[in-house]
Design an enzyme around this catalytic site. Sequence first.
Site, short mmCIF file in Angstrom:
data_model
loop_
_atom_site.label_atom_id
_atom_site.label_comp_id
_atom_site.label_asym_id
_atom_site.label_seq_id
_atom_site.Cartn_x
_atom_site.Cartn_y
_atom_site.Cartn_z
N ARG A 133 -3.66 0.22 6.07
CA ARG A 133 -2.99 0.15 4.75
C ARG A 133 -4.07 -0.40 3.73
O ARG A 133 -5.12 -0.92 3.90
CB ARG A 133 -1.88 -0.63 4.57
N GLY A 134 -3.76 -0.50 2.41
CA GLY A 134 -4.71 -0.85 1.29
C GLY A 134 -5.46 0.26 0.86
O GLY A 134 -5.87 1.04 1.64
N ALA A 135 -5.42 0.26 -0.66
CA ALA A 135 -6.09 1.44 -1.12
C ALA A 135 -7.48 1.79 -0.67
O ALA A 135 -7.75 2.81 -0.33
CB ALA A 135 -5.81 1.36 -2.68
N ARG B 138 -0.72 9.73 1.78
CA ARG B 138 0.05 9.08 0.95
C ARG B 138 -0.27 9.52 -0.49
O ARG B 138 -1.53 9.83 -0.91
CB ARG B 138 -0.16 7.42 0.98
N GLN C 182 3.61 -7.88 2.93
CA GLN C 182 2.15 -7.70 2.83
C GLN C 182 1.48 -9.03 2.64
O GLN C 182 0.70 -9.61 3.23
CB GLN C 182 1.42 -6.73 2.03
N ASP D 42 -3.80 0.25 -7.03
CA ASP D 42 -3.80 1.71 -6.27
C ASP D 42 -4.32 2.69 -7.16
O ASP D 42 -4.80 3.67 -6.57
CB ASP D 42 -2.49 2.12 -5.68
N ASN E 132 0.54 -0.65 -8.67
CA ASN E 132 0.14 -1.43 -7.59
C ASN E 132 1.42 -1.89 -7.03
O ASN E 132 2.64 -1.20 -7.34
CB ASN E 132 -0.48 -2.84 -8.28
N LYS E 133 1.45 -2.46 -5.91
CA LYS E 133 2.69 -2.62 -5.18
C LYS E 133 3.81 -3.20 -5.81
O LYS E 133 3.78 -3.82 -6.95
CB LYS E 133 2.24 -3.95 -4.14
C1 LIG Z 1 -6.99 -3.66 -1.94
S1 LIG Z 1 -5.47 -3.17 -1.62
C2 LIG Z 1 -4.97 -2.45 -3.15
C3 LIG Z 1 -3.50 -2.21 -3.08
O1 LIG Z 1 -2.95 -1.29 -1.87
C4 LIG Z 1 -1.63 -2.10 -1.67
O2 LIG Z 1 -0.90 -1.38 -1.23
P1 LIG Z 1 -0.04 -0.86 0.45
O3 LIG Z 1 0.05 -2.01 1.05
O4 LIG Z 1 1.15 0.01 0.21
O5 LIG Z 1 -1.32 -0.05 0.99
C5 LIG Z 1 -1.34 -3.04 -2.52
O6 LIG Z 1 -0.63 -2.12 -3.59
C6 LIG Z 1 -2.58 -3.63 -2.83
O7 LIG Z 1 -2.38 -4.26 -4.24
#
Ligand SMILES: CSC[C@H]1O[C@H](OP(=O)(O)O)[C@H](O)[C@@H]1O
Length: 352
Positions: free
Chosen positions: A51-53, A89, A196, A237, A247-248
């Site tokens: 995960r993580g953009a 996603r 997270q 994101d 974002n999250k």
């Molecule tokens: C540098 S990660 C950016 C962004 O991605 C995360 O989403 P997810 O945990 O659902 O993949 C989160 O929104 C981070 O801020």
Amino acid sequence: MKSFEFLSIRYNFENNKLEILDQRKLPDIEEWLVCSKPSDTIVYIKQLSVRGAPLIGIAASMSLYQYVRAENPNVDQIIHVSKELREARPTAVNLMYAMDEMIQVHLVEDHLTRDFSHENLGKLAWKIIDQEVQMCDQMSKWGATLIQNGENILTHCNTGSVATVGMGTALGVIREAHKQGKNIHVYVDETRPLLQGGRLTTYELQREGIPYTLICDNMAATLMRDGKIQRVLVGADRIAQNGDFANKIGTYSVAVLAHFHNIPFHCVAPLSTVDLNCQSGKDIPIEERNPQEVQGASGAFGQVRWAPKESKTFNPAFDVTPNNIITSIILDSGIYNQEQLKSLELLKLKKK
Ligand SMILES: CSC[C@H]1O[C@H](OP(=O)(O)O)[C@H](O)[C@@H]1O
């Protein structure tokens, strides 16, 4: 392409083996999962094992490269698999950006003139990785120029090396400020429902001895009221042309609280997160996830549920923060304040 190992993704060139660290199991269990084919990677992206953009874009790129090297598919098969990876996603534009780069969508000629050899796809995948590492360094250094000595900084979700292949975005700024001896303290939102922050940001800060306090998401307001927070740093994101960003889930709440308490609120992301197809935040697709995530919690211990399994839930994975409550967006190319966002500076940057 060559063998590499980052914190949560690694690749062995000799045997074409791609693995990701199962982020669902962190911090207690460090378990690597093998991506033996693109369908494995798609499952791991959907279930947030990876995960993580930025990182999901890199995982998808490496999976496509691995597939072409292993199977020697025809062009239509490559395009089809890249589309399946692209759709794993819907919100983080880094995934779409990476796939577009890998299938060379910017080359307007017919796809038959594009070079889909595994050698070239390996070069393209490595270019995406190398750019991501450089951009993390650049945005971290830009952001650290804003940090005053002794600040308490609140962050939401995880935006560090677990979520990228570099030092991170918002957490990269925190890392850089700590490295510069700025004596900061981090307040970490646990970030329900998938935690997270509570699982991954704490994991990163703990490993590096960066001082932090873990809080539940409903505690930020009191800390801000009591003057305990001097700055907020979050990731993104997808960023629209006008600076609205997704974002999250929970980021918008934190932004409203920061605005109310006159606390600087910054989004940190690479320029590749800006999507010119989105004029404003209204154009950003928001991923809806399954009810079990809200009905309980999951981690290395597995899954626990406390709500009735019949519970109706609302579970968007992201929310949108409008540009009028953002102090600035910190990109790898610099820091852009609210006025610059409203005058579409990001649009001009992307078109350069
Ligand atoms: C540098 S990660 C950016 C962004 O991605 C995360 O989403 P997810 O945990 O659902 O993949 C989160 O929104 C981070 O801020």
